[in-house]
Design an enzyme around this catalytic site. Structure first.
Site, short mmCIF file in Angstrom:
data_model
loop_
_atom_site.label_atom_id
_atom_site.label_comp_id
_atom_site.label_asym_id
_atom_site.label_seq_id
_atom_site.Cartn_x
_atom_site.Cartn_y
_atom_site.Cartn_z
N SER A 124 0.92 -1.18 0.00
CA SER A 124 0.08 0.00 0.02
C SER A 124 0.92 1.26 -0.04
CB SER A 124 -0.95 -0.03 1.11
OG SER A 124 -1.46 1.34 1.44
N TYR A 149 -2.21 -1.19 10.98
CA TYR A 149 -2.63 -1.61 9.47
C TYR A 149 -1.25 -1.31 8.55
CZ TYR A 149 -3.81 -1.77 4.58
OH TYR A 149 -3.83 -2.32 3.35
N LYS A 153 1.94 -3.60 6.85
CA LYS A 153 2.44 -3.89 5.33
C LYS A 153 3.87 -3.70 5.38
CE LYS A 153 -1.66 -4.57 3.42
NZ LYS A 153 -1.73 -5.96 2.80
N ASN A 199 -14.02 4.35 3.68
CA ASN A 199 -13.33 4.87 2.56
C ASN A 199 -14.07 5.92 1.87
OD1 ASN A 199 -11.64 1.80 2.46
ND2 ASN A 199 -10.52 3.74 2.64
P1 NAD Z 1 -11.00 -7.45 1.00
O1 NAD Z 1 -11.43 -7.42 2.49
O2 NAD Z 1 -12.21 -6.75 0.03
O3 NAD Z 1 -10.20 -8.44 0.75
C1 NAD Z 1 -9.36 -9.25 1.33
C2 NAD Z 1 -10.06 -10.66 1.45
O4 NAD Z 1 -9.21 -11.31 2.44
C3 NAD Z 1 -11.52 -10.87 1.87
O5 NAD Z 1 -11.84 -11.56 0.96
C4 NAD Z 1 -11.23 -11.63 3.30
O6 NAD Z 1 -12.24 -12.41 3.51
C5 NAD Z 1 -9.93 -12.35 3.15
N1 NAD Z 1 -9.21 -12.74 4.23
C6 NAD Z 1 -8.75 -11.78 5.33
N2 NAD Z 1 -8.13 -12.45 6.22
C7 NAD Z 1 -8.00 -13.61 5.71
C8 NAD Z 1 -7.20 -14.83 6.25
N3 NAD Z 1 -6.54 -14.95 7.56
N4 NAD Z 1 -7.25 -16.12 5.59
C9 NAD Z 1 -7.79 -15.90 4.42
N5 NAD Z 1 -8.53 -15.05 3.91
C10 NAD Z 1 -8.68 -13.89 4.50
O7 NAD Z 1 -9.82 -5.97 0.65
P2 NAD Z 1 -9.54 -5.47 -0.66
O8 NAD Z 1 -9.48 -4.15 -0.72
O9 NAD Z 1 -9.60 -6.56 -1.71
O10 NAD Z 1 -7.83 -5.42 -0.38
C11 NAD Z 1 -7.08 -6.51 -0.89
C12 NAD Z 1 -5.60 -6.44 -0.41
O11 NAD Z 1 -5.09 -5.36 -0.79
C13 NAD Z 1 -5.35 -6.28 1.10
O12 NAD Z 1 -4.19 -7.16 1.56
C14 NAD Z 1 -5.36 -5.03 1.40
O13 NAD Z 1 -4.65 -4.88 2.76
C15 NAD Z 1 -4.36 -4.64 0.16
N6 NAD Z 1 -4.92 -3.02 -0.20
C16 NAD Z 1 -6.16 -2.58 -0.12
C17 NAD Z 1 -6.18 -0.98 -0.40
C18 NAD Z 1 -7.65 -0.64 -0.56
O14 NAD Z 1 -7.82 0.54 -0.65
N7 NAD Z 1 -8.72 -1.45 -0.88
C19 NAD Z 1 -5.13 -0.41 -0.40
C20 NAD Z 1 -3.94 -0.71 -0.41
C21 NAD Z 1 -3.73 -1.98 -0.16
N1 UFG Z 2 -12.45 11.17 3.20
C1 UFG Z 2 -13.33 12.06 3.61
N2 UFG Z 2 -14.64 11.75 3.92
C2 UFG Z 2 -14.90 10.11 4.24
C3 UFG Z 2 -13.76 9.16 3.98
C4 UFG Z 2 -12.52 9.84 3.31
O1 UFG Z 2 -13.33 13.35 3.49
O2 UFG Z 2 -15.93 9.80 4.73
C5 UFG Z 2 -11.35 11.82 2.66
C6 UFG Z 2 -9.95 11.61 3.56
O3 UFG Z 2 -9.67 12.30 4.46
C7 UFG Z 2 -8.86 11.46 2.41
C8 UFG Z 2 -9.58 10.88 1.36
O4 UFG Z 2 -11.00 11.19 1.38
O5 UFG Z 2 -8.43 12.77 2.05
C9 UFG Z 2 -9.45 9.38 0.99
O6 UFG Z 2 -9.66 8.74 1.90
P1 UFG Z 2 -9.93 7.03 1.91
O7 UFG Z 2 -10.29 6.57 3.34
O8 UFG Z 2 -10.67 6.88 0.98
O9 UFG Z 2 -8.74 6.47 1.56
P2 UFG Z 2 -6.90 6.76 2.37
O10 UFG Z 2 -6.01 7.67 1.44
O11 UFG Z 2 -7.10 7.35 3.81
O12 UFG Z 2 -6.60 5.26 2.31
C10 UFG Z 2 -6.57 4.43 1.55
C11 UFG Z 2 -6.65 2.87 2.32
C12 UFG Z 2 -5.50 2.69 3.01
C13 UFG Z 2 -4.44 2.59 2.02
C14 UFG Z 2 -4.35 4.02 1.66
C15 UFG Z 2 -3.14 3.91 0.44
O13 UFG Z 2 -8.01 3.04 3.19
O14 UFG Z 2 -5.58 1.44 3.59
O15 UFG Z 2 -5.60 4.42 0.72
O16 UFG Z 2 -3.31 3.08 -0.66
F1 UFG Z 2 -3.26 2.22 2.62
#
Ligand code: NAD
Ligand code: UFG
Length: 339
Positions: A124, A149, A153, A199
């Site tokens: 991330s 979190y 990572k 988010n």
């Molecule tokens: P998500 O929660 O939709 O997907 C994660 C999946 O992993 C889920 O289906 C959950 O049931 C499964 N899971 C969790 N713990 C597990 C375990 N111990 N064993 C088996 N399955 C397990 O999340 P996502 O948004 O699809 O994110 C996928 C990956 O990308 C994650 O590692 C997350 O940290 C990373 N990531 C996501 C974002 C974002 O904003 N969505 C940003 C940066 C990194």
């Molecule tokens: N925000 C609002 N209102 C909301 C939610 C978010 O104003 O209800 C704003 C936040 O302050 C930020 C922007 O929208 O300025 C984006 O916020 P998100 O929560 O959607 O995303 P972040 O950038 O905070 O974090 C996300 C994931 C993290 C990841 C990061 C970088 O949640 O896990 O992107 O990949 F690490």
């Protein structure tokens, strides 16, 4: 040969499973469904005409992993499984370190025992902390994540760097995602967060369908053009395609590589609200609220390294991200629970 995709029932995972299946790749999904539903994979099967093998189980379960590696001809692993809610990680650090760090350690141990050395890891942009310079390149120093979190990572990245340095058989991709949004263009799969979304995009979407009353804009006094936070939002299908490109690279190179997966363009919270209004055709109520603790003002990628090494670039613009998010949310107002 089979590709093991951990966490493949989740948001990014399901879109990635779809893209791999579409190329003819056999896929095995391991997911404990702690934050997802098997319905996503049923829809992926309907969309592609191909059904991924599915095992409900935990990535920390070494005996189960050994069984999967012995029963399937797995050549590579894409590892999404983990927990991702920043606020929850502050309240439940042990759960986060256990799922995210222990989960990856157990997976790597099982891979090595089975002689499987190709790994794509979901990292991330949070590992950069609060970077001094924009856009962010992969050579920017990692920062000090402000929550368990982000820390988990960064810890996994360090473990995987040590692993690749210690044993030249490993080929590892660290993919640092910026802000994934949107949904598959079919409107059949998308993001389905449990409870109140953390988010921005899922929050806006749920306001747009009337599930929530208004968006809180967390701060309008940041040093950004309109005072609201700026992020690099990337369409989830572009992100999924980045995994295909990374795995292709791993098949030809050993060692560890890090790539930013972003678009290179930053949009503010107000830009996002207005772009969503254009997609859904009605106003989105919002109000300015205090800054959210731990948030940074701005963050966007330099995606040039992925373009050079992988030939990958995000193709979908903001209007497509919003149109696809709206198609998914309006067609599935209750997510997968709506059937
Ligand atoms: P998500 O929660 O939709 O997907 C994660 C999946 O992993 C889920 O289906 C959950 O049931 C499964 N899971 C969790 N713990 C597990 C375990 N111990 N064993 C088996 N399955 C397990 O999340 P996502 O948004 O699809 O994110 C996928 C990956 O990308 C994650 O590692 C997350 O940290 C990373 N990531 C996501 C974002 C974002 O904003 N969505 C940003 C940066 C990194
Ligand atoms: N925000 C609002 N209102 C909301 C939610 C978010 O104003 O209800 C704003 C936040 O302050 C930020 C922007 O929208 O300025 C984006 O916020 P998100 O929560 O959607 O995303 P972040 O950038 O905070 O974090 C996300 C994931 C993290 C990841 C990061 C970088 O949640 O896990 O992107 O990949 F690490």
């Amino acid at each position: 040969m089979t590709l093991l995709i951990t966490g493949g029932a989740g948001y990014i995972g399901s879109h990635t499973v779809l893209e791999f299946l579409s190329t003819g790749q056999d896929v095995l999904v391991l997911d404990n469904l702690s934050n997802s539903s098997q319905e996503s994979l049923a829809r992926v099967a309907a969309l592609t005409g191909r059904t991924p093998a599915f095992v409900q189980g935990d990535v920390r379960d070494r005996a189960l992993l050994d069984q999967l590696f012995s029963r399937h001809a797995i050549s590579s692993v894409v590892h999404f499984a983990g927990l991702k809610a920043v606020g929850e990680s502050v309240r439940k650090p042990l759960q986060y370190y256990d799922n995210n760090v222990t989960g990856t350690l157990v997976l790597c141990q099982a891979m090595a025992a089975a002689g499987v050395y190709h790994l794509v890891f979901s990292s991330s942009a949070t590992v950069y902390g609060d970077p001094a310079d924009m856009p962010i390149t992969e050579s920017c120093p990692t920062g000090r994540p402000t929550n368990p979190y982000g820390q988990s990572k960064l810890m996994v990245e360090q473990v995987l760097q040590d692993l690749a340095a210690a044993d030249p058989r490993w080929s590892i991709a660290l993919l640092r995602y910026f802000n994934p949004v949107g949904a598959h263009a079919s409107g059949r799969i998308g993001e389905d967060p449990h409870g109140i979304p953390n988010n921005l995009l899922p929050y806006i979407s749920q306001v747009a369908v009337g599930r929530l009353p208004q968006v809180s804009v967390f701060g309008n006094d940041y040093p950004t053009p309109d005072g609201t936070g700026v992020r690099d939002y990337i369409h989830v299908v572009d992100l999924a395609l980045g995994h295909l490109a990374a795995l292709n690279y791993l098949q030809q190179h050993t060692g560890l590589q890090t790539w930013n997966l972003g678009t290179g363009t930053g949009y503010s919270v107000l830009d996002m609200i207005h772009a969503f209004e254009a997609a859904c055709g009605h106003p989105i109520p919002y109000a300015v609220a205090p800054r959210r603790p731990g948030d940074i003002a701005a963050c966007w990628a330099d995606p040039g390294k992925a373009a050079r090494d992988l030939g990958w670039r995000a193709q979908r613009n903001l209007a497509q991200m919003m149109a696809d998010a709206w198609r998914w949310q309006s067609g599935n107002p209750d997510g997968y629970a709506g059937g």
